[in-house]
Design an enzyme around this catalytic site. Structure first.
Site, short mmCIF file in Angstrom:
data_model
loop_
_atom_site.label_atom_id
_atom_site.label_comp_id
_atom_site.label_asym_id
_atom_site.label_seq_id
_atom_site.Cartn_x
_atom_site.Cartn_y
_atom_site.Cartn_z
N SER A 256 0.82 -1.21 0.00
CA SER A 256 0.00 0.00 0.00
C SER A 256 0.85 1.26 0.00
CB SER A 256 -0.94 0.00 1.21
OG SER A 256 -1.77 -1.15 1.19
N HIS A 314 1.22 4.78 4.68
CA HIS A 314 0.43 5.42 3.62
C HIS A 314 0.82 6.88 3.44
CE1 HIS A 314 -3.13 2.33 3.83
NE2 HIS A 314 -1.95 1.76 3.62
#
Length: 359
Positions: A256, A314
Site C-alpha cells: 500500500s 500510507h
C-alpha cells in the site's frame, strides 16, 4: 509452628506431583523443564530483602518501573535510515543507467523488429498455439502494464509462500517490517511485496494495474521502477518512525505504501482526471479531491491510533509521491547527469575510441 506448616505443605505438594506424574507424564515433563529453567535463576539481593521485610511484618518498598529510553529506541532507526538513503540512491542510479541503455538500443531494436517481421512471414503459422496467444496478449498490453506484470507476479509468489507452514518463521522475519526485529533493513523492501490476505493483495494489485499506464507514460518505465521500489522502503521507514515514537511495535506488510506513491504522483500530475471506487463505479470524482480525502483519512487514523491500516506508511508513500512530482524528478535526474556521463565514457571506451565520447 511455622516449621510444621512448611513440612506439611511440602509433603502435600510432593504427593500431588507423584500422583499427577502417573496420570499425565508428558505434561509433567514440560512442566519439569519449565521449573528447572526457573530454578537456575538466582534470587537477587532486592528479592531477599523484600522477603525479609515481609516476614517481619513490614511492607517492602516498591521499585518504580524503569522508564523507557527514547534514545535507545531511536538508535534502532540508524541502520534503516542508512539503508533507505543507500537503496534509494542505488535505485535511481540504476534507473539512469537503464534509461541510457534503452535510448542507445532503440536503433538496434528497430532492425530487430524488421527482422522479426520478416521471419514471421517466412515461417509457417500455427493457429491456436498457446505461445502465440500469450505473445499476442503481451503485445496488446501497454508499456506500464507490461512493467508491473513482474511486480504482480512477485506479490503472487510471496502470497503463495505464506501458505507454506514450514516457511512461516522466515516469512515473519523477512517479509514483515518491524523496528524491533533482528532483521530491520531488507524487510523494509520485501514487506512491500508481501500480503497475507488474498483480498488485500487483489485490491492493491488492481489499483496498481489501474494507475501504472498513466504513471509510466509520465515518467517512463525506468523511473517508475525506481520510484516504486524506493517508495516501498521510504514508506516502511516512515512506519518505523511512527512505531518507535508511539511504542506500537506491531509488524506490517503490504504494497500500500508504494502504491500510494504511484497514486499520489498521478493525482498531482492529473488532478482533473475522473476516478471511481471499485465497488461503486457509477460515482466519479476528481483525482485531486481523492488525494485530499486519502491524506485526511490517513492523518486522522495516525492521530487516533487506528490499527486497521499502517497509516504512517500510507502518508509516507503519499508525501514521497507528491515530493517527487514537484521537486524530486528534476532534482534527482539533473544531479544524475555526471553519473550518466561517466557511464557513457565507460561504454564508449574501446579500441580506437580512447574514451572521449560525448553525451
Amino acid at each position: 509452628m511455622m516449621a510444621w506448616r512448611g513440612c506439611l505443605v511440602r509433603w502435600l505438594k510432593e504427593d500431588f506431583i507423584n500422583k499427577a506424574s502417573q496420570r499425565n507424564g508428558f505434561i509433567l515433563h514440560q512442566q519439569r523443564c519449565f521449573w528447572k529453567e526457573v530454578k537456575k535463576v538466582a534470587p537477587t539481593m532486592e528479592v531477599e530483602q523484600a522477603e525479609l521485610i515481609q516476614k517481619r511484618g513490614g511492607t517492602p518498598a516498591i521499585k518504580p518501573p524503569t522508564p523507557s529510553q527514547p534514545e535507545g529506541s531511536l538508535r534502532r532507526l540508524l541502520k534503516p535510515l542508512v539503508f533507505t538513503i543507500g537503496f534509494t540512491g542505488c535505485s535511481f542510479g540504476t534507473a539512469m543507467i537503464w534509461q541510457y541503455e534503452s535510448l542507445k538500443s532503440r536503433d538496434q531494436s528497430y532492425f530487430d523488429e524488421v527482422r522479426a517481421d520478416w521471419l514471421h512471414k517466412l515461417l509457417p503459422q500455427k493457429h491456436g498455439d498457446l505461445c502465440k496467444q500469450i505473445n499476442q496478449w503481451w503485445n496488446s498490453q501497454s508499456e506500464g502494464q507490461r512493467c508491473v506484470t513482474g511486480i504482480i507476479a512477485a506479490n503472487a509468489l510471496v502470497f503463495c509462500c505464506w501458505r507454506i507452514p514450514s516457511l512461516q518463521r522466515s516469512m515473519l522475519k523477512y517479509f514483515t517490517s518491524n523496528p524491533t526485529s533482528s532483521a530491520r533493513c531488507w524487510p523494509m523492501l520485501l514487506s512491500s511485496f508481501s500480503h497475507n490476505s488474498f483480498f488485500h493483495m487483489a485490491a492493491n494489485m488492481y489499483v496498481l494495474w489501474s494507475f501504472c499506464s498513466s504513471a509510466v507514460s509520465m515518467i517512463g518505465k525506468e523511473q517508475f521502477v525506481a520510484v516504486y521500489l524506493s517508495a516501498g522502503v521510504i514508506s516502511s521507514f516512515a512506519s518505523y518512525i511512527c512505531k518507535t515514537l508511539t511504542g506500537r511495535m506491531w509488524p506490517s506488510l503490504g504494497a500500500s505504501g508504494a502504491i500510494m506513491t504511484v497514486l499520489a504522483a498521478v493525482c498531482m500530475k492529473m488532478p482533473e482526471a475522473k476516478l471511481a471506487i471499485i465497488f461503486f463505479p457509477m460515482y466519479t470524482f476528481p483525482a485531486g479531491n481523492a488525494l485530499k480525502a486519502i491524506v485526511a483519512l490517513d492523518t486522522a487514523g495516525l492521530i487516533m491510533g487506528w490499527r486497521s491500516f499502517d497509516h504512517a506508511a500510507h502518508l509516507g508513500g503519499t508525501l514521497f509521491g507528491i515530493w517527487y512530482i514537484f521537486y524530486g524528478n528534476e532534482l534527482i535526474w539533473m544531479n544524475g547527469l555526471p553519473l550518466m556521463k561517466m557511464w557513457h565514457n565507460f561504454r564508449t571506451r574501446g579500441p580506437g575510441t580512447g574514451g572521449n565520447g560525448s553525451l
